[in-house]
Scaffold this motif. Structure first.
Motif, PDB file in Angstrom:
ATOM      1  N   UNK A  14      89.705  70.588  41.553  1.00 49.21           N
ATOM      2  CA  UNK A  14      91.126  70.853  41.796  1.00 49.21           C
ATOM      3  C   UNK A  14      91.903  70.619  40.507  1.00 49.21           C
ATOM      4  N   UNK A  15      92.098  69.364  40.130  1.00 49.35           N
ATOM      5  CA  UNK A  15      92.866  69.062  38.917  1.00 49.35           C
ATOM      6  C   UNK A  15      92.048  68.309  37.877  1.00 49.35           C
ATOM      7  N   UNK A  16      90.836  67.894  38.207  1.00 51.48           N
ATOM      8  CA  UNK A  16      89.995  67.184  37.257  1.00 51.48           C
ATOM      9  C   UNK A  16      90.163  65.680  37.259  1.00 51.48           C
ATOM     10  N   UNK A  17      90.958  65.162  38.189  1.00 51.67           N
ATOM     11  CA  UNK A  17      91.225  63.723  38.240  1.00 51.67           C
ATOM     12  C   UNK A  17      89.967  62.941  38.608  1.00 51.67           C
ATOM     13  N   UNK A  18      89.311  63.317  39.665  1.00 49.69           N
ATOM     14  CA  UNK A  18      88.116  62.582  40.109  1.00 49.69           C
ATOM     15  C   UNK A  18      86.994  62.670  39.080  1.00 49.69           C
ATOM     16  N   UNK A  19      86.814  63.850  38.511  1.00 48.06           N
ATOM     17  CA  UNK A  19      85.794  64.008  37.473  1.00 48.06           C
ATOM     18  C   UNK A  19      86.091  63.159  36.255  1.00 48.06           C
ATOM     19  N   UNK A  20      87.358  63.085  35.876  1.00 47.77           N
ATOM     20  CA  UNK A  20      87.744  62.268  34.726  1.00 47.77           C
ATOM     21  C   UNK A  20      87.522  60.791  34.968  1.00 47.77           C
ATOM     22  N   UNK A  21      87.854  60.331  36.156  1.00 48.41           N
ATOM     23  CA  UNK A  21      87.631  58.927  36.500  1.00 48.41           C
ATOM     24  C   UNK A  21      86.137  58.625  36.526  1.00 48.41           C
ATOM     25  N   UNK A  22      85.354  59.550  37.083  1.00 49.84           N
ATOM     26  CA  UNK A  22      83.904  59.361  37.139  1.00 49.84           C
ATOM     27  C   UNK A  22      83.297  59.309  35.739  1.00 49.84           C
ATOM     28  N   UNK A  24      84.824  58.323  33.056  1.00 49.60           N
ATOM     29  CA  UNK A  24      85.303  57.089  32.440  1.00 49.60           C
ATOM     30  C   UNK A  24      84.460  55.878  32.837  1.00 49.60           C
ATOM     31  N   UNK A  25      84.073  55.819  34.126  1.00 50.05           N
ATOM     32  CA  UNK A  25      83.307  54.661  34.595  1.00 50.05           C
ATOM     33  C   UNK A  25      81.822  54.972  34.785  1.00 50.05           C
ATOM     34  N   UNK A  26      81.388  56.156  34.344  1.00 50.07           N
ATOM     35  CA  UNK A  26      79.978  56.565  34.360  1.00 50.07           C
ATOM     36  C   UNK A  26      79.330  56.510  35.746  1.00 50.07           C
ATOM     37  N   UNK A  27      79.963  57.167  36.712  1.00 46.89           N
ATOM     38  CA  UNK A  27      79.353  57.304  38.032  1.00 46.89           C
ATOM     39  C   UNK A  27      79.437  58.772  38.455  1.00 46.89           C
ATOM     40  N   UNK A  29      80.725  61.986  40.202  1.00 50.84           N
ATOM     41  CA  UNK A  29      82.054  62.402  40.660  1.00 50.84           C
ATOM     42  C   UNK A  29      82.180  62.509  42.183  1.00 50.84           C
ATOM     43  N   UNK A  30      81.059  62.764  42.857  1.00 47.59           N
ATOM     44  CA  UNK A  30      81.095  62.857  44.315  1.00 47.59           C
ATOM     45  C   UNK A  30      81.527  61.535  44.940  1.00 47.59           C
ATOM     46  N   UNK A  31      81.105  60.425  44.365  1.00 46.74           N
ATOM     47  CA  UNK A  31      81.499  59.118  44.895  1.00 46.74           C
ATOM     48  C   UNK A  31      83.004  58.891  44.747  1.00 46.74           C
ATOM     49  N   UNK A  32      83.551  59.326  43.626  1.00 42.28           N
ATOM     50  CA  UNK A  32      84.996  59.184  43.408  1.00 42.28           C
ATOM     51  C   UNK A  32      85.752  60.086  44.383  1.00 42.28           C
ATOM     52  N   UNK A  33      85.262  61.293  44.585  1.00 47.15           N
ATOM     53  CA  UNK A  33      85.908  62.215  45.536  1.00 47.15           C
ATOM     54  C   UNK A  33      85.886  61.653  46.951  1.00 47.15           C
ATOM     55  N   UNK A  34      84.770  61.048  47.335  1.00 47.78           N
ATOM     56  CA  UNK A  34      84.695  60.427  48.664  1.00 47.78           C
ATOM     57  C   UNK A  34      85.693  59.281  48.801  1.00 47.78           C
ATOM     58  N   UNK A  35      85.871  58.513  47.744  1.00 45.31           N
ATOM     59  CA  UNK A  35      86.853  57.422  47.777  1.00 45.31           C
ATOM     60  C   UNK A  35      88.258  57.973  47.960  1.00 45.31           C
ATOM     61  N   UNK A  36      88.584  59.085  47.277  1.00 43.39           N
ATOM     62  CA  UNK A  36      89.910  59.701  47.433  1.00 43.39           C
ATOM     63  C   UNK A  36      90.113  60.182  48.873  1.00 43.39           C
ATOM     64  N   UNK A  37      89.059  60.764  49.472  1.00 43.99           N
ATOM     65  CA  UNK A  37      89.176  61.238  50.858  1.00 43.99           C
ATOM     66  C   UNK A  37      89.415  60.062  51.795  1.00 43.99           C
TER      67      UNK A  37
END
Length: 65
Positions: A14-22, A24-27, A29-37
């Motif tokens: 969408x905007x690259x936020x979750x991918x960027x956070x992932x 940054x912390x080396x995990x 991106x799917x885990x970050x997206x699940x946290x946002x949901x």
């Protein structure tokens, strides 16, 4: 010593936020997206936080790819 910086990912859904956070912390991106949901369903705070992050986070410069 190299300083880590938080950028929006160029490989975005969408905007690259979750991918960027992932990145940054080396995990994954799917885990970050699940946290946002999960935050979204916890009173829509995830949606508000995502919008704010999409506005505030800078794009990743092309030379850093």
């Amino acid at each position: 010593m190299e300083t880590k910086k938080l950028y929006k990912s160029r490989e975005k859904m969408i905007a690259g936020v979750c991918g960027g956070i992932a990145e940054y912390i080396n995990i994954d991106p799917t885990l970050v997206r699940l946290a946002w949901v999960l935050l979204f369903f916890a009173g829509c705070t995830g949606l508000l936080a995502y919008i704010v992050a999409a506005i505030i986070m800078p794009e990743k410069p092309a030379e850093l790819n």
